[in-house]
Design a protein around this motif. Sequence first.
Motif: not given
Lengths: 562, 301, 323
Positions: B103-114, B165-175
């Motif tokens: 959870a933590f890592l994927s949120v980091v990925v999502a937040a960074t990309v977003g 990566l999958l969770l992160g790359l599907t979660g950055w849209f809102g950010v």
Amino acid sequence: MRESIGPRISVLVACALALAACDSGATKSDDASAVGGSIIIAMQNEPRSLLPPLINQIDEKIVEDQIFEPLAWLGDEGHLDRDYRPGLADSWSWERDSTAIVFHLNPKARWQDGPPVRASDVRFTFGLYTDSIVGFKDRSSLARIDSVTARDSVTAVFWFKNRYPEQFYDAATRLLIVPEHLLAREPRATLLTSAFGRQPVGSGRFRLGKWTPNASIELVADTANYHGRPNLDRVVFAVTTDQTALRTRLTTGEIDLAEVSTPAMFRTLKDQPDLRARMNPAYDYSFLLFNTRKPKQRQQPNALFADIGLRRAISMGIDRAKLVRSQFDSLAVVSTGPMTRAQPLADSTIVTIAYDSAGAARLLDSLGWTLPAGKTVRERRGQPLKFSVLVPTVSANRMTMIVVIQESLRKLGVEVTVDAVDGNTFVGRLGARDFDVVFHGMHVEPSVSGLRASWTVASARAANGLNFGNYENPRFDAHLDSALAARDLASARPHAKQAFETIVADAPAVWIYETRTATLMHKRIRPAHIVSTAWWAGLADWSIPPAERLPRDKVGLRVASR
Amino acid sequence: MASSTPDGDRAFDRSVSASPWRSALGTLARDRSAVAGLVILAALALIALAAPYVAPYDPRAQPDIVALKYLSPTLAHPFGTDHLSRDVLSRIIFGSRVSLSVAFLSVVVAATVGTGYGAVAGYVGGKLDSLMMRIVDALLSIPRVLLLIAVATLWNGFELTGLVLLLGLTGWFGVSRLVRTLVLGAREDEFVTAARALGATHARIFIHHILPQVISPVLVAATLAIGNVIVIEAGLTFLGMGVRPPNASWGSIFYDGMRDVAGAWWISISAGAALVTTVLAVNLVADGLREALNARQLPAR
Amino acid sequence: MRRFLARRLAHGAAVIFIAASLSFLLVHLAPGDPFSATLDSASISPSVKAGWRAAYGLDRPLLEQYVRFLGQLARGDLGPSLLQPGPASAALADAVPNTLVLMGTALVLTFIIGIGVGSWQAARVGSRADRVVGNASLIVASLPEFWLAAVFLLLFVYRFRVFPAAGVVDLVMHDSLSFTGRVIDRLRHLALPALTLGLLGSASIARYQRAALLDVLPQDFIRTARAKGVTDRFVLWRHALRNALVPTIVLAGLSLPTLLGGAVFVEQVFSWPGLGRLAAAAFHARDYQVVIGATIMGAVLVVAGGILADLLHAAVDPRVRAQ
């Protein structure tokens, strides 16, 4: 499509009216009569299509066996050489020195939409099943039938290339006869998406009532059927893919019958007061198959498993009896080889590789796989003894067992990793022989002819043969050929025993367990007869005593279908 | 206050940037539920890190699969054992490693990309911004679970990195949407106009003036997202598509427990309780953060 | 107003187009195809599978397939489904209404429960009851859908046989019931799935509604209304609620994607034959057309929901209408 529809329809209407007049079950089922009742059966995988040659999984067969008929049905005991029950054919005879069988069709046989069943339908069906573009999975099982001809409108003749013990079984039971007048014009390459698969028309005692996708398939009694209407009014197959939902619906009585294969389900349900359990004989076995060649490359031997000593050592290191007993209770027994005890030619007296962990350790040591000080995994020349096992996630039993096997092999100093993949990927890798070890499951028939497709030299070398482990032993092939060419079971038996002993000694696989399934049904159901290989085959003769009927049994047949 | 000399400029910067953070921390410390949440999360993180020392048994050990399976909770096994006689408490402790880190890592990925995506869109503006945001709108309108199921099934065989990566790359849209709006607003700020007039580079403007305003809302959103992702990962594993053996997350334990949930309810209940506690703690902290950081922004305006 | 609507529709169409193209790309880029391992036997020869691919147009270059796909889509044809015989659009047409019913009911429940609880809390702000309910809704908001669904299934179906376990209607009895009987049958089957989704959504709506109400209460026009002599409760319910309703409606509209996602799990546990369950089955079988269709339908639902929320927003808030 059909000429002179008018007269046929008026005949049908007249019959229906006549039946409606005298059959009191037309609207509401008479409580005192023997007919009536609605059974709800759990269906764990929804069919893709109900066109028989496209069969993909067992739930399709269960439904298709009600709507369609073969020429003859296997008897209750599952004997291949006798006791067949008439289906579409009411009698048969042998000709021409046993290279031809003549089937006499029941002259009253009719399709559910009216026209009579003809021998040309049988010939058409054979053509459909054997056409490669249609993609019938077991096409190779029909390979020894040369052709089917229609001598006249009610006589179909099967011509064989040679004599062999299972001629009648292949001709009479493998084909579910389909109507030529509805399928002749369908393009064969796209049969998968044809409308017939959704609205099948057969000659069986149940018709398709309504198919609600993702919810249920309802079969209703074909009251005008030439065999006589079935006792039940309807059979509803309820799509239940979720195990928890299945357990709940069986317990609350929403579902009357389910075939249960996992020990957890069986344990919870067998003591339910409203359910009766019937054990089905085992026709499935699961085994760890070693790939004796390099994954994907058949020319090179496998780094680990080309060595028979290693294979035997691993077989010795798994306490199969204990594992099976702890996980399956009475739902499984230890498998002794590429067969199940229900098969007539099976032999459980053959010598198998017994569990002996000390012996396994010694054998591994002697092969050079030693345990360095302070380490947990054996090594030989610096290489650790580790490999991965391919397991499909769709098999709950195998997913559980592999964890347990992993643990026991860990104690032996062997490191096993689990490569769990979904069904499609599993089949793909299996076909490409892309694995070192695979935890595979095989379904067998009463006949042992299936061994030819899975364990012979020819199937190892064929591009898309089923011998995924690349096992090759010409002596095994010779014994098997003798067994299959024998004239009867008694003379086949010694050859079969030698074949089994050969293959078990070669240890191309570790045969772990044979699973049986349990059919749990509501106590009010009276199954008149149950065919051992297919509990559902006699469904049309089952009944529910009027005194024990539930509200849904009293609904009766609706006059108009929705 | 001298604002024209360089020294005074920096002093002004410092007085603006230092104290709001400290006051935010103060507000947070006074919020009892947020502190409770932080304590819970810290404890979970500690347990996860020290798992081999905290867990009473080896989570993979199957001492006796005949006699010791499906034991109900006792002192020796506070959460009972599962169908392979493995201790459930130890499995949950080790499972926290997978659940929390994924959870933590994927949120980091999502937040960074977003953040990157949204910042570029917001800063550049114009047609590019419009196009980028239209793509994000389309991606946002595809329900995330469907997208996850699609990718998880079509490309099978995930390692944990793949799952992150999958969770992160599907979660950055809102950010990205959030960041873009913030950057768009911040671009028109007086400080930014002044800095540009003074000749500061884009990079300096971005880092010193825009980024600080973006960080706090993103932090709040990211914290909330952690709780969200834990549940999504558990759900995916429940559907059979997330974490695979031998790795085990709370979702796998829950899924295992569902096999015989009427008879061995303790397995799914304990895994579910771990999930709920973590998500609750995360939500509490996120709420507290939002309050604290909102309070900070008022005086700075 | 009409220009606003036209703009939103055009925007929505663009979004759906992008979503459709993305899902097409996704499905075709994935390894394997429907025939690489569909039939549960590796004994089908590669040439036969090649024949199938050709018959369904799967061997054409990707660009050609894409163009054909767009053309079919414009005509509303999604192509044949490989999971069930018949066109993919038929499979979706069966599933989507069930999901709509589920989501619609859940949304209504979310509103009623959320707004009710949030307003109830705001009226008693600071009291013990307010705190207790606030904590409870925080816990409820943290529950995973599949967990709550499983708990409901075990409690209200398995343990206390109040509701049926699965499906939309009774499999045998439904058609022979009276009209009222049929309505009740449908409601009984809908109750638990809708309640699961509705309860989870209502927790966050309640929190939001409470905060929004508390923001609005001190404002000037409330004071004016109070000065006019109306009672406390009337003030609260009439004026404050109306203003706080607006952001809540917008929030509900934005929560549609999450609602649909949650519906996937709930449909699984309760065997509800909706879009989520169809999608999961189609993905496993690599049923391209249904996968693409399901993703497009998901996008359509979300976009339509968003437009509806915007319209509602405009209807309720005169300030928006003036734009």
